[in-house]
Write an enzyme that holds these catalytic residues in place. Structure first.
Site, PDB file in Angstrom:
ATOM      1  N   CYS A 140      31.376  20.147 -12.132  1.00 49.72           N
ATOM      2  CA  CYS A 140      30.860  19.194 -12.739  1.00 49.72           C
ATOM      3  C   CYS A 140      30.789  18.259 -11.273  1.00 49.72           C
ATOM      4  CB  CYS A 140      31.522  18.351 -13.699  1.00 49.72           C
ATOM      5  SG  CYS A 140      33.169  17.807 -13.262  1.00 49.72           S
TER       6      CYS A 140
HETATM    7  O1  LIG Z   1      31.987  14.472 -12.785  1.00 49.92           O
HETATM    8  C1  LIG Z   1      31.947  14.436 -14.050  1.00 49.92           C
HETATM    9  C2  LIG Z   1      32.883  14.299 -14.948  1.00 49.92           C
HETATM   10  O2  LIG Z   1      34.371  14.548 -14.224  1.00 49.92           O
HETATM   11  C3  LIG Z   1      30.562  14.569 -14.586  1.00 49.92           C
HETATM   12  O3  LIG Z   1      29.681  15.621 -13.831  1.00 49.92           O
HETATM   13  C4  LIG Z   1      29.867  13.286 -14.550  1.00 49.92           C
HETATM   14  O4  LIG Z   1      30.620  12.288 -15.315  1.00 49.92           O
HETATM   15  P1  LIG Z   1      29.987  10.639 -15.517  1.00 49.92           P
HETATM   16  O5  LIG Z   1      30.459   9.992 -13.958  1.00 49.92           O
HETATM   17  O6  LIG Z   1      30.971  10.318 -16.580  1.00 49.92           O
HETATM   18  O7  LIG Z   1      28.548  10.681 -15.494  1.00 49.92           O
END
Ligand SMILES: O=C(CO)[C@H](O)COP(=O)(O)O
Length: 154
Positions: free
Chosen positions: A68
């Protein structure tokens, strides 16, 4: 070794690079790609962290690589599935210990934190590590498993 990969839209490009690497690695017998397939797919990271961890828990995959933005959200999500241990590891030593000390089945990356070449180097190393159930670390990991079993939802 069967490896499940998944990512949200922040991680899809890195996930695809890792997936393509895994497909060329002779230690990997199957790569299961749960998506997303495109940066336009904005389904949230827990969907993929949980789905990949379920594959491990039900025996359809041996290892997982999740991506992510930071690697944190998919790790937290995957760790909610009983029996699954997942961690972010953006360096070689942590990746090694995640298997040898912690018996983690899943490694996670943040595509906004680590570049593709380092991530792929870590994945290549990580595939070669195994947990020794006879090691002093085993009782420590068993403590976590026992907690899960005692507190399992009925
Ligand atoms: O990094 C993430 C979750 O840990 C995700 O790709 C993005 O999350 P957000 O910052 O809540 O949009």
């Amino acid at each position: 070794m069967r490896v499940v990969v998944a990512a949200d839209n922040a991680g899809v490009l890195l996930k695809n690079e890792v997936r393509d690497l895994l497909k060329t690695d002779e230690r990997v017998t199957e790569v299961i790609d749960l998506g997303v397939d495109s940066p336009d797919d904005d389904r949230a990271y827990p969907i993929f962290g949980l789905a990949a961890a379920e594959k491990i828990a039900n025996g359809e995959a041996d290892r997982g690589v999740l991506v992510c933005g930071t690697g944190i959200g998919v790790a937290i999500s995957a760790n909610k599935v009983p029996g699954v241990r997942a961690t972010v590891a953006h360096d070689s030593y942590s990746a090694e210990r995640s298997v040898k000390s912690n018996n983690c089945q899943i490694i996670t990356f943040g595509a906004r934190v680590i570049g593709p070449e380092l991530a792929k180097k870590i994945v290549t190393e990580w595939l070669g590590y195994t947990f020794d159930p006879g090691s002093p670390s085993a009782a420590k990991v068993a403590h976590i498993t026992e907690y899960e079993q005692v507190h399992a939802a009925s």
